[in-house]
Design an enzyme around this catalytic site. Structure first.
Site, PDB file in Angstrom:
ATOM      1  N   HIS A  65      -2.073   4.935  -3.145  1.00  0.00           N
ATOM      2  CA  HIS A  65      -1.829   6.025  -2.295  1.00  0.00           C
ATOM      3  C   HIS A  65      -1.857   7.323  -3.136  1.00  0.00           C
ATOM      4  O   HIS A  65      -1.643   6.954  -4.337  1.00  0.00           O
ATOM      5  CB  HIS A  65      -0.853   5.891  -1.104  1.00  0.00           C
ATOM      6  N   ASP A  69       4.249  10.442  -7.674  1.00  0.00           N
ATOM      7  CA  ASP A  69       4.562   9.774  -8.589  1.00  0.00           C
ATOM      8  C   ASP A  69       3.782   8.454  -8.810  1.00  0.00           C
ATOM      9  O   ASP A  69       3.676   7.583  -9.989  1.00  0.00           O
ATOM     10  CB  ASP A  69       5.909   9.093  -8.027  1.00  0.00           C
ATOM     11  N   HIS A 249       9.948   0.159  -8.001  1.00  0.00           N
ATOM     12  CA  HIS A 249      10.145   1.260  -7.355  1.00  0.00           C
ATOM     13  C   HIS A 249      11.651   1.338  -6.614  1.00  0.00           C
ATOM     14  O   HIS A 249      11.819   1.417  -5.476  1.00  0.00           O
ATOM     15  CB  HIS A 249       8.910   1.434  -5.972  1.00  0.00           C
TER      16      HIS A 249
HETATM   17 ZN   LIG Z   1       4.787   7.032  -1.607  1.00  0.00          ZN
HETATM   18 ZN   LIG Z   2       6.333   5.987  -4.662  1.00  0.00          ZN
END
Ligand SMILES: [Zn+2]
Ligand SMILES: [Zn+2]
Length: 288
Positions: A65, A69, A249
């Site tokens: 996406h 980041d 993450h």
């Molecule tokens: Zn995200």
């Molecule tokens: Zn992220």
């Protein structure tokens, strides 16, 4: 061809929170000469070098996406790959598979600020081309996985996940004769990842620890709407029949073994009894 193993390397376990030991999100999946990179957050080029990649050896990049980041390392990767073309062969652009929509629009423009510089270098050094973006858009649905790309014995499929208001957002699965891996991208705990991860060897899932958000963000409930807490991930992995669950993450990024253990405790409380890893950068596993 039989005989290859599937090597999975987490190139970055970080988030928008910058830490010197955690690059931005990324996973490298290698099978024979095939090298597939999933997302390219900050520092990805450095981690790929540590993992032994020359960048010019990458087969393709897949993007989950368009949150910064996950893509801020792409211009660095493409520019560095181009500059590393020391034999001036004019290599082909790196195919970048992105979910159709904002991600495609944004990635298509990532090299725009450097066109003048590249043309100047081209004139100066006699390079046959400049770096360009080769974006391959795909449509990810929520009802069932879609095959996005095939490379010999490797199949990459995707499904749309729940990361609203960021739409589209995708999770990926790689299947090979040596094993399989799912990369969740950013998502709340959702049925789509559960379906994609059915009987998978390795599930690499994002995670956020609600009990430790105090003081870290001003609106923790907003983060919880589009990220995943450990208990839910554990229950999902148990239902899907995942063999090895890898958390990445990590929010907040654990600083000590005890803090890392908190993530695992949550997953166990959710009912997952398989292997659990709390990833650090360059965490790696080889299947087959
Ligand atoms: Zn995200
Ligand atoms: Zn992220």
């Amino acid at each position: 061809m039989a005989g290859h193993s599937l090597r999975i390397t987490v190139t970055g376990t970080g988030t928008p929170i910058h830490r010197p030991d955690r690059a931005g999100p990324g996973v490298l999946v290698e099978y024979g000469a095939m090298k597939l990179q999933f997302d390219a957050g900050r520092g990805t080029v450095m981690r790929l070098a540590e993992a032994g990649s020359t960048l010019t050896d990458l087969t393709a990049l897949f993007v989950t996406h368009h949150h910064s980041d996950h893509i801020v390392g792409i211009p660095d990767l493409l520019m560095t790959r181009w500059l590393n073309d020391i034999r001036r062969i004019g290599q082909s652009p790196l195919p970048i598979y992105a979910p159709d929509g904002e991600a495609v629009r944004l990635i298509s423009r990532l090299l725009d600020p450097w066109v003048n510089e590249m043309e100047m270098r081209q004139d100066h050094t006699g390079r046959p081309n400049i770096a360009t973006t080769d974006v391959r858009r795909f449509l990810a649905a929520k009802d069932e996985p879609t095959i996005v790309a095939e490379f010999g014995d490797l199949t990459v499929s995707a499904i749309a996940v729940e990361h609203e208001p960021v739409v589209p957002a995708a999770a990926f699965r790689v299947d090979s004769p040596a094993g399989s891996v799912v990369i969740s991208g950013d998502t709340s705990v959702c049925q789509q990842v559960e379906e994609l991860a059915t009987d998978v060897d390795v599930l690499i899932h994002e995670v956020i620890l609600p009990s430790r958000l105090e003081g870290l963000v001003t609106e923790p409930e907003r983060l919880l709407e589009y990220h995943s807490e450990p208990e839910g991930i554990g229950a999902l992995a148990d239902r899907a029949g995942v063999a090895h669950l890898v958390l990445t993450h990590l929010v907040p990024p654990p600083q000590t073994p005890d803090e890392a253990k908190e993530f695992e405790t949550g997953v166990r409380n959710g009912g997952f009894a398989g292997v659990v890893s709390i990833a650090e950068d360059l965490w790696t596993s080889t299947l087959g």
